[in-house]
Every structure is written in C-alpha cells, then in structure tokens.
Scaffold this motif. Structure first.
Motif, PDB file in Angstrom:
ATOM      1  N   PRO A 136      17.986 -43.491  -7.946  1.00  0.00           N
ATOM      2  CA  PRO A 136      18.383 -43.074  -6.595  1.00  0.00           C
ATOM      3  C   PRO A 136      19.700 -43.690  -6.114  1.00  0.00           C
ATOM      4  O   PRO A 136      20.413 -43.080  -5.318  1.00  0.00           O
ATOM      5  N   ASP A 137      20.067 -44.877  -6.622  1.00  0.00           N
ATOM      6  CA  ASP A 137      21.340 -45.495  -6.236  1.00  0.00           C
ATOM      7  C   ASP A 137      22.533 -44.604  -6.562  1.00  0.00           C
ATOM      8  O   ASP A 137      23.590 -44.718  -5.940  1.00  0.00           O
ATOM      9  N   ALA A 138      22.375 -43.700  -7.517  1.00  0.00           N
ATOM     10  CA  ALA A 138      23.481 -42.822  -7.907  1.00  0.00           C
ATOM     11  C   ALA A 138      23.844 -41.833  -6.809  1.00  0.00           C
ATOM     12  O   ALA A 138      24.979 -41.358  -6.757  1.00  0.00           O
ATOM     13  N   ALA A 176      19.961 -36.826  -0.623  1.00  0.00           N
ATOM     14  CA  ALA A 176      18.965 -37.591  -1.377  1.00  0.00           C
ATOM     15  C   ALA A 176      17.533 -37.206  -1.051  1.00  0.00           C
ATOM     16  O   ALA A 176      16.647 -37.419  -1.859  1.00  0.00           O
ATOM     17  N   ASP A 177      17.282 -36.637   0.105  1.00  0.00           N
ATOM     18  CA  ASP A 177      15.913 -36.303   0.492  1.00  0.00           C
ATOM     19  C   ASP A 177      15.571 -34.832   0.277  1.00  0.00           C
ATOM     20  O   ASP A 177      14.581 -34.348   0.812  1.00  0.00           O
ATOM     21  N   THR A 178      16.365 -34.127  -0.498  1.00  0.00           N
ATOM     22  CA  THR A 178      16.041 -32.731  -0.756  1.00  0.00           C
ATOM     23  C   THR A 178      14.773 -32.666  -1.583  1.00  0.00           C
ATOM     24  O   THR A 178      14.472 -33.539  -2.382  1.00  0.00           O
ATOM     25  N   SER A 179      13.991 -31.620  -1.374  1.00  0.00           N
ATOM     26  CA  SER A 179      12.736 -31.494  -2.110  1.00  0.00           C
ATOM     27  C   SER A 179      12.629 -30.100  -2.701  1.00  0.00           C
ATOM     28  O   SER A 179      13.413 -29.216  -2.392  1.00  0.00           O
ATOM     29  N   GLY A 180      11.651 -29.927  -3.540  1.00  0.00           N
ATOM     30  CA  GLY A 180      11.424 -28.639  -4.165  1.00  0.00           C
ATOM     31  C   GLY A 180      11.984 -28.583  -5.571  1.00  0.00           C
ATOM     32  O   GLY A 180      12.632 -29.507  -6.037  1.00  0.00           O
ATOM     33  N   CYS A 181      11.727 -27.499  -6.228  1.00  0.00           N
ATOM     34  CA  CYS A 181      12.185 -27.291  -7.599  1.00  0.00           C
ATOM     35  C   CYS A 181      13.670 -26.962  -7.568  1.00  0.00           C
ATOM     36  O   CYS A 181      14.064 -25.916  -7.049  1.00  0.00           O
ATOM     37  N   LYS A 182      14.502 -27.831  -8.113  1.00  0.00           N
ATOM     38  CA  LYS A 182      15.944 -27.658  -8.054  1.00  0.00           C
ATOM     39  C   LYS A 182      16.579 -27.336  -9.403  1.00  0.00           C
ATOM     40  O   LYS A 182      17.734 -26.977  -9.457  1.00  0.00           O
ATOM     41  N   PHE A 183      15.852 -27.501 -10.470  1.00  0.00           N
ATOM     42  CA  PHE A 183      16.376 -27.189 -11.794  1.00  0.00           C
ATOM     43  C   PHE A 183      15.210 -26.978 -12.744  1.00  0.00           C
ATOM     44  O   PHE A 183      14.060 -27.275 -12.419  1.00  0.00           O
ATOM     45  N   LEU A 184      15.511 -26.476 -13.923  1.00  0.00           N
ATOM     46  CA  LEU A 184      14.501 -26.208 -14.941  1.00  0.00           C
ATOM     47  C   LEU A 184      15.085 -26.603 -16.290  1.00  0.00           C
ATOM     48  O   LEU A 184      16.091 -26.033 -16.712  1.00  0.00           O
ATOM     49  N   ILE A 210      13.840 -44.337 -13.703  1.00  0.00           N
ATOM     50  CA  ILE A 210      14.583 -43.822 -14.862  1.00  0.00           C
ATOM     51  C   ILE A 210      13.979 -44.288 -16.180  1.00  0.00           C
ATOM     52  O   ILE A 210      14.034 -43.555 -17.172  1.00  0.00           O
ATOM     53  N   GLU A 211      13.407 -45.485 -16.207  1.00  0.00           N
ATOM     54  CA  GLU A 211      12.787 -45.974 -17.441  1.00  0.00           C
ATOM     55  C   GLU A 211      11.562 -45.140 -17.796  1.00  0.00           C
ATOM     56  O   GLU A 211      11.402 -44.701 -18.932  1.00  0.00           O
ATOM     57  N   ALA A 212      10.687 -44.929 -16.826  1.00  0.00           N
ATOM     58  CA  ALA A 212       9.454 -44.185 -17.089  1.00  0.00           C
ATOM     59  C   ALA A 212       9.753 -42.728 -17.429  1.00  0.00           C
ATOM     60  O   ALA A 212       9.177 -42.180 -18.372  1.00  0.00           O
ATOM     61  N   LEU A 213      10.648 -42.096 -16.676  1.00  0.00           N
ATOM     62  CA  LEU A 213      10.893 -40.676 -16.912  1.00  0.00           C
ATOM     63  C   LEU A 213      11.647 -40.440 -18.216  1.00  0.00           C
ATOM     64  O   LEU A 213      11.296 -39.539 -18.983  1.00  0.00           O
ATOM     65  N   SER A 214      12.655 -41.248 -18.508  1.00  0.00           N
ATOM     66  CA  SER A 214      13.342 -41.086 -19.796  1.00  0.00           C
ATOM     67  C   SER A 214      12.374 -41.400 -20.938  1.00  0.00           C
ATOM     68  O   SER A 214      12.384 -40.728 -21.977  1.00  0.00           O
ATOM     69  N   GLY A 215      11.493 -42.386 -20.742  1.00  0.00           N
ATOM     70  CA  GLY A 215      10.486 -42.714 -21.755  1.00  0.00           C
ATOM     71  C   GLY A 215       9.537 -41.560 -22.018  1.00  0.00           C
ATOM     72  O   GLY A 215       9.123 -41.328 -23.158  1.00  0.00           O
ATOM     73  N   PHE A 216       9.178 -40.814 -20.964  1.00  0.00           N
ATOM     74  CA  PHE A 216       8.332 -39.632 -21.127  1.00  0.00           C
ATOM     75  C   PHE A 216       8.996 -38.638 -22.084  1.00  0.00           C
ATOM     76  O   PHE A 216       8.372 -38.171 -23.038  1.00  0.00           O
ATOM     77  N   GLU A 236      24.364 -42.454  -3.673  1.00  0.00           N
ATOM     78  CA  GLU A 236      25.440 -43.104  -2.912  1.00  0.00           C
ATOM     79  C   GLU A 236      26.711 -43.166  -3.747  1.00  0.00           C
ATOM     80  O   GLU A 236      27.805 -42.855  -3.263  1.00  0.00           O
ATOM     81  N   LEU A 237      26.585 -43.555  -5.006  1.00  0.00           N
ATOM     82  CA  LEU A 237      27.734 -43.667  -5.892  1.00  0.00           C
ATOM     83  C   LEU A 237      28.508 -42.351  -5.977  1.00  0.00           C
ATOM     84  O   LEU A 237      29.734 -42.324  -6.017  1.00  0.00           O
ATOM     85  N   LEU A 238      27.785 -41.237  -5.980  1.00  0.00           N
ATOM     86  CA  LEU A 238      28.398 -39.912  -6.106  1.00  0.00           C
ATOM     87  C   LEU A 238      28.683 -39.251  -4.753  1.00  0.00           C
ATOM     88  O   LEU A 238      29.047 -38.086  -4.701  1.00  0.00           O
ATOM     89  N   HIS A 239      28.520 -40.029  -3.672  1.00  0.00           N
ATOM     90  CA  HIS A 239      28.722 -39.519  -2.300  1.00  0.00           C
ATOM     91  C   HIS A 239      27.780 -38.364  -1.995  1.00  0.00           C
ATOM     92  O   HIS A 239      28.160 -37.394  -1.346  1.00  0.00           O
ATOM     93  N   LEU A 240      26.536 -38.485  -2.465  1.00  0.00           N
ATOM     94  CA  LEU A 240      25.512 -37.461  -2.240  1.00  0.00           C
ATOM     95  C   LEU A 240      24.359 -37.978  -1.391  1.00  0.00           C
ATOM     96  O   LEU A 240      23.293 -37.363  -1.349  1.00  0.00           O
ATOM     97  N   ALA A 241      24.563 -39.077  -0.697  1.00  0.00           N
ATOM     98  CA  ALA A 241      23.467 -39.706   0.046  1.00  0.00           C
ATOM     99  C   ALA A 241      22.803 -38.744   1.025  1.00  0.00           C
ATOM    100  O   ALA A 241      21.587 -38.778   1.201  1.00  0.00           O
ATOM    101  N   GLU A 242      23.563 -37.862   1.645  1.00  0.00           N
ATOM    102  CA  GLU A 242      22.967 -36.930   2.617  1.00  0.00           C
ATOM    103  C   GLU A 242      22.044 -35.909   1.947  1.00  0.00           C
ATOM    104  O   GLU A 242      21.262 -35.248   2.622  1.00  0.00           O
TER     105      GLU A 242
END
Length: 128
Positions: free
Chosen positions: A53-55, A65-73, A14-20, A57-63
């Motif tokens: 990535p810890d979020a 977490a391993d999705t891949s591909g372009c999901k937003f723009l 999150i530090e590197a990507l928000s910094g970008f 679990e916090l949001l009950h989205l752990a299942e």
C-alpha cells in the motif's frame, strides 16, 4: 515494438500474495528488484509485481487507494485442459476461491475463474 513487461497488483500483504502465486504456479521471484514495498515474479512472457500500500503514495495515487471492486483480471495460460483441471485444486488448497469451475468458453478456451486470497480475480486458461 512495445511489449508488456509487468502487471502490478496492489496487495495488503506482498509476501503472502506473491507467495500464493509462487506456490500455485511455481513462478520464481526476480530477487534483484525486491524492496520493502515490492516483490516481482517471473511469469514467463511478462512479470507480476506486487506493490505494498505504501506504493500508492510513492506513485501519487493516494486518493485512489480506497477503490474497491474487481479492477483487473490476471490470465495464466497452461499447456492443456488437463493442466487447468490439475491446477484448480492446487490453487484452492493454497487459498484461492473457485468462482467458476473449468469450462469451455464460446471462444474455445478451457478455463476456470478464481479469486486469490486478497480477492483479486484470475483465470487459469488453455487456448484450444
């Protein structure tokens, strides 16, 4: 009336990507909401949030977490076609990959398509 307040991005770093996004677009951080698993940036009419990535679990989205591909723009508007042209090399120098150089769309926007350092797609746009 409802309004969009945040677009959140799950990020490995999150530090590197928000910094970008701060370096390329000069978006200031919303420091009052920073946490060990979240950084928010003020992008003008709404904010961009970066979740560690810890979020999942916090949001009950752990299942999911391993999705891949372009999901937003993400679409980031600038003031002119010249500003699109100016911003593209700045983004590339900061670590973005240029996918499609600036062009005029069939719906009369001038835009470039890029990927950020974590592979998320974003466009730099000017609506003509």
């Amino acid at each position: 009336m409802s309004k969009l307040s945040y677009v959140n991005v799950f990020a490995r770093d999150i530090e590197a990507l928000s910094g970008f996004y701060q370096r390329v677009f000069d978006f200031p951080e919303v420091e009052a909401i920073r946490s060990p698993i979240f950084v928010g940036l003020d992008a003008g009419t709404c904010c961009i949030g970066f979740n560690a990535p810890d979020a999942y679990e916090l949001l009950h989205l752990a299942e999911h977490a391993d999705t891949s591909g372009c999901k937003f723009l993400l679409n980031i508007d600038v003031d002119s076609p010249a500003e699109v042209d100016r911003m593209v090399p700045i983004a590339v120098e900061a670590g973005a990959t240029l996918i499609k150089p600036p062009y005029t769309t069939y719906y009369n926007w001038y835009q470039a398509v890029l990927m950020d350092p974590e592979g998320n797609v974003f466009r730099i746009n000017h609506m003509m």
